[in-house]
Design a protein around this motif. Structure first.
Motif, PDB file in Angstrom:
ATOM      1  N   HIS A  74       0.829  -1.201   0.000  1.00 22.71           N
ATOM      2  CA  HIS A  74       0.000   0.000   0.000  1.00 22.71           C
ATOM      3  C   HIS A  74       0.864   1.251   0.000  1.00 22.71           C
ATOM      4  N   LEU A  75       1.948   1.244   0.748  1.00 25.95           N
ATOM      5  CA  LEU A  75       2.843   2.402   0.768  1.00 25.95           C
ATOM      6  C   LEU A  75       3.457   2.641  -0.600  1.00 25.95           C
ATOM      7  N   MET A  76       3.761   1.567  -1.310  1.00 27.12           N
ATOM      8  CA  MET A  76       4.302   1.709  -2.660  1.00 27.12           C
ATOM      9  C   MET A  76       3.265   2.308  -3.610  1.00 27.12           C
ATOM     10  N   PHE A  77       2.001   1.953  -3.426  1.00 21.55           N
ATOM     11  CA  PHE A  77       0.941   2.563  -4.226  1.00 21.55           C
ATOM     12  C   PHE A  77       0.805   4.053  -3.913  1.00 21.55           C
ATOM     13  N   GLN A  78       1.025   4.428  -2.655  1.00 20.11           N
ATOM     14  CA  GLN A  78       0.990   5.835  -2.290  1.00 20.11           C
ATOM     15  C   GLN A  78       2.021   6.625  -3.098  1.00 20.11           C
ATOM     16  N   VAL A  79       3.203   6.057  -3.246  1.00 21.92           N
ATOM     17  CA  VAL A  79       4.256   6.722  -4.019  1.00 21.92           C
ATOM     18  C   VAL A  79       3.877   6.786  -5.494  1.00 21.92           C
ATOM     19  N   GLN A  80       3.278   5.707  -5.990  1.00 19.94           N
ATOM     20  CA  GLN A  80       2.916   5.647  -7.399  1.00 19.94           C
ATOM     21  C   GLN A  80       1.883   6.707  -7.780  1.00 19.94           C
ATOM     22  N   PHE A  81       0.942   6.976  -6.862  1.00 18.07           N
ATOM     23  CA  PHE A  81      -0.183   7.830  -7.231  1.00 18.07           C
ATOM     24  C   PHE A  81      -0.229   9.173  -6.514  1.00 18.07           C
ATOM     25  N   THR A  82       0.730   9.434  -5.599  1.00  7.53           N
ATOM     26  CA  THR A  82       0.747  10.716  -4.897  1.00  7.53           C
ATOM     27  C   THR A  82       2.170  11.260  -4.876  1.00  7.53           C
ATOM     28  N   GLU A  83       2.357  12.313  -4.091  1.00  7.53           N
ATOM     29  CA  GLU A  83       3.666  12.946  -3.986  1.00  7.53           C
ATOM     30  C   GLU A  83       4.538  12.326  -2.901  1.00  7.53           C
ATOM     31  N   LEU A  84       4.021  11.329  -2.183  1.00 11.27           N
ATOM     32  CA  LEU A  84       4.742  10.767  -1.047  1.00 11.27           C
ATOM     33  C   LEU A  84       5.896   9.858  -1.464  1.00 11.27           C
ATOM     34  N   CYS A  85       6.833   9.664  -0.550  1.00  7.59           N
ATOM     35  CA  CYS A  85       7.937   8.714  -0.706  1.00  7.59           C
ATOM     36  C   CYS A  85       7.809   7.665   0.410  1.00  7.59           C
ATOM     37  N   THR A  86       8.473   6.529   0.243  1.00  7.06           N
ATOM     38  CA  THR A  86       8.476   5.526   1.292  1.00  7.06           C
ATOM     39  C   THR A  86       9.780   4.753   1.266  1.00  7.06           C
ATOM     40  N   ILE A  87      10.033   3.988   2.308  1.00  5.59           N
ATOM     41  CA  ILE A  87      11.269   3.214   2.428  1.00  5.59           C
ATOM     42  C   ILE A  87      10.965   1.748   2.183  1.00  5.59           C
ATOM     43  N   ILE A  88      11.740   1.132   1.295  1.00  3.40           N
ATOM     44  CA  ILE A  88      11.513  -0.262   0.918  1.00  3.40           C
ATOM     45  C   ILE A  88      12.836  -1.025   0.974  1.00  3.40           C
ATOM     46  N   PRO A  89      12.782  -2.342   1.095  1.00  4.01           N
ATOM     47  CA  PRO A  89      14.003  -3.136   0.912  1.00  4.01           C
ATOM     48  C   PRO A  89      14.542  -2.900  -0.498  1.00  4.01           C
ATOM     49  N   SER A  90      15.846  -2.757  -0.627  1.00  2.00           N
ATOM     50  CA  SER A  90      16.437  -2.434  -1.930  1.00  2.00           C
ATOM     51  C   SER A  90      16.139  -3.481  -2.989  1.00  2.00           C
ATOM     52  N   HIS A  91      16.021  -4.767  -2.568  1.00  5.53           N
ATOM     53  CA  HIS A  91      15.788  -5.793  -3.581  1.00  5.53           C
ATOM     54  C   HIS A  91      14.392  -5.743  -4.176  1.00  5.53           C
ATOM     55  N   PHE A  92      13.495  -4.922  -3.612  1.00  9.54           N
ATOM     56  CA  PHE A  92      12.177  -4.762  -4.214  1.00  9.54           C
ATOM     57  C   PHE A  92      12.275  -4.173  -5.618  1.00  9.54           C
ATOM     58  N   ALA A  93      13.385  -3.484  -5.908  1.00 10.23           N
ATOM     59  CA  ALA A  93      13.560  -2.928  -7.250  1.00 10.23           C
ATOM     60  C   ALA A  93      13.615  -4.019  -8.305  1.00 10.23           C
ATOM     61  N   HIS A  94      14.003  -5.219  -7.890  1.00 11.23           N
ATOM     62  CA  HIS A  94      14.108  -6.351  -8.821  1.00 11.23           C
ATOM     63  C   HIS A  94      13.051  -7.399  -8.549  1.00 11.23           C
ATOM     64  N   ALA A  95      12.835  -7.714  -7.315  1.00 13.93           N
ATOM     65  CA  ALA A  95      11.842  -8.718  -6.930  1.00 13.93           C
ATOM     66  C   ALA A  95      11.075  -8.184  -5.725  1.00 13.93           C
ATOM     67  N   PRO A  96       9.798  -7.844  -5.918  1.00 11.54           N
ATOM     68  CA  PRO A  96       8.916  -8.151  -7.044  1.00 11.54           C
ATOM     69  C   PRO A  96       9.002  -7.202  -8.222  1.00 11.54           C
ATOM     70  N   GLY A  97       9.700  -6.064  -8.090  1.00 10.24           N
ATOM     71  CA  GLY A  97       9.742  -5.060  -9.153  1.00 10.24           C
ATOM     72  C   GLY A  97       8.944  -3.835  -8.747  1.00 10.24           C
ATOM     73  N   LEU A  98       9.311  -2.683  -9.309  1.00 11.81           N
ATOM     74  CA  LEU A  98       8.697  -1.420  -8.912  1.00 11.81           C
ATOM     75  C   LEU A  98       7.445  -1.118  -9.730  1.00 11.81           C
ATOM     76  N   HIS A  99       6.537  -0.371  -9.106  1.00 13.20           N
ATOM     77  CA  HIS A  99       5.360   0.090  -9.818  1.00 13.20           C
ATOM     78  C   HIS A  99       5.749   1.164 -10.831  1.00 13.20           C
ATOM     79  N   ARG A 100       4.988   1.224 -11.903  1.00 17.31           N
ATOM     80  CA  ARG A 100       5.232   2.247 -12.920  1.00 17.31           C
ATOM     81  C   ARG A 100       5.147   3.636 -12.295  1.00 17.31           C
TER      82      ARG A 100
END
Length: 221
Positions: free
Chosen positions: A126-152
């Motif tokens: 849900h936090l990743m969706f917040q970044v995708q559709f709003t101005e917010l940022c969030t902190i994620i594990p770095s490997h999320f960039a590859h698995a599962p992959g980032l939202h457009r």
């Protein structure tokens, strides 16, 4: 929630066709109770923070952190971002009761920052969706960039100054007799570590996959 878990379970299901797997997302106390009464075969959590009593452990990977940001011109030429800089942006964060949030708060405090979350949730997706559709940022594990992959519409900037990490691993009950499914799963994960399969699954990120010996230790959260 670990994106490498499906790959590990796939290996288990391939070896034991027809096996039914029950994945539960539970708190630390429920995890400890489940292991102690053999309701759980194996648990997966942070090695250095889990108060599960004396348990066998197997390191799986080391988790570093990135700031997930909107893919805008402001971040176009950035390769990394400092924790102090990250604290200046509007943040969506995990709830303060969660281990991951407490760890992040400790890092921010270490650089003299106390950012205020504008959105809190127990779901990192849900936090990743917040970044995708709003101005917010969030902190994620770095490997999320590859698995599962980032939202457009988003991009991940590794957090530096400092670079921090947490070890993630498997836990199972100590004793002379090992539960059959626990033994099978641990064996598969060891083989995936040794062959480099887990490293391949996390390729392109900042995770280090371990091929070390099993350890018995008491840890705290």
């Amino acid at each position: 929630m670990s994106p490498v878990l499906p790959f590990m379970l796939q290996g288990l299901r391939e070896k034991y066709p027809g096996l039914r797997v029950d994945v539960q997302f539970i708190g630390n106390e429920a995890m400890k109770l489940g292991l102690n009464n053999f309701a759980l075969d194996v648990a997966m959590t942070y090695l250095d923070k889990a108060d599960l009593g004396r348990k066998n452990t197997l390191p799986v990977y080391s988790e570093q952190l990135s700031l997930l940001v909107p893919d805008t011109a402001e971040f176009q030429n950035r390769k990394t971002i400092t924790w102090k800089e990250a604290a200046q942006y509007p943040l969506a964060m995990l709830r303060s009761s969660m281990h991951e949030r407490r760890f992040v708060d400790q890092v921010f405090a270490g650089v003299g920052c106390v950012p205020e979350a504008q959105i809190e949730s127990e779901s990192i997706l849900h936090l990743m969706f917040q970044v995708q559709f709003t101005e917010l940022c969030t902190i994620i594990p770095s490997h999320f960039a590859h698995a599962p992959g980032l939202h457009r519409g988003t991009r991940a900037l590794p957090l530096v100054d400092p670079i921090v990490s947490q070890e993630v691993g498997l836990f199972w009950t100590e004793g002379e007799i090992m539960l059959p499914m626990a033994g099978a799963f641990v064996s598969i994960v060891r083989k995936m570590n040794k062959s480099g399969e887990l490293r391949k699954r996390l390729e392109g990120d900042h995770a280090t996959v371990y091929d070390g010996p099993t350890r018995s230790r008491a840890t705290t959260i």
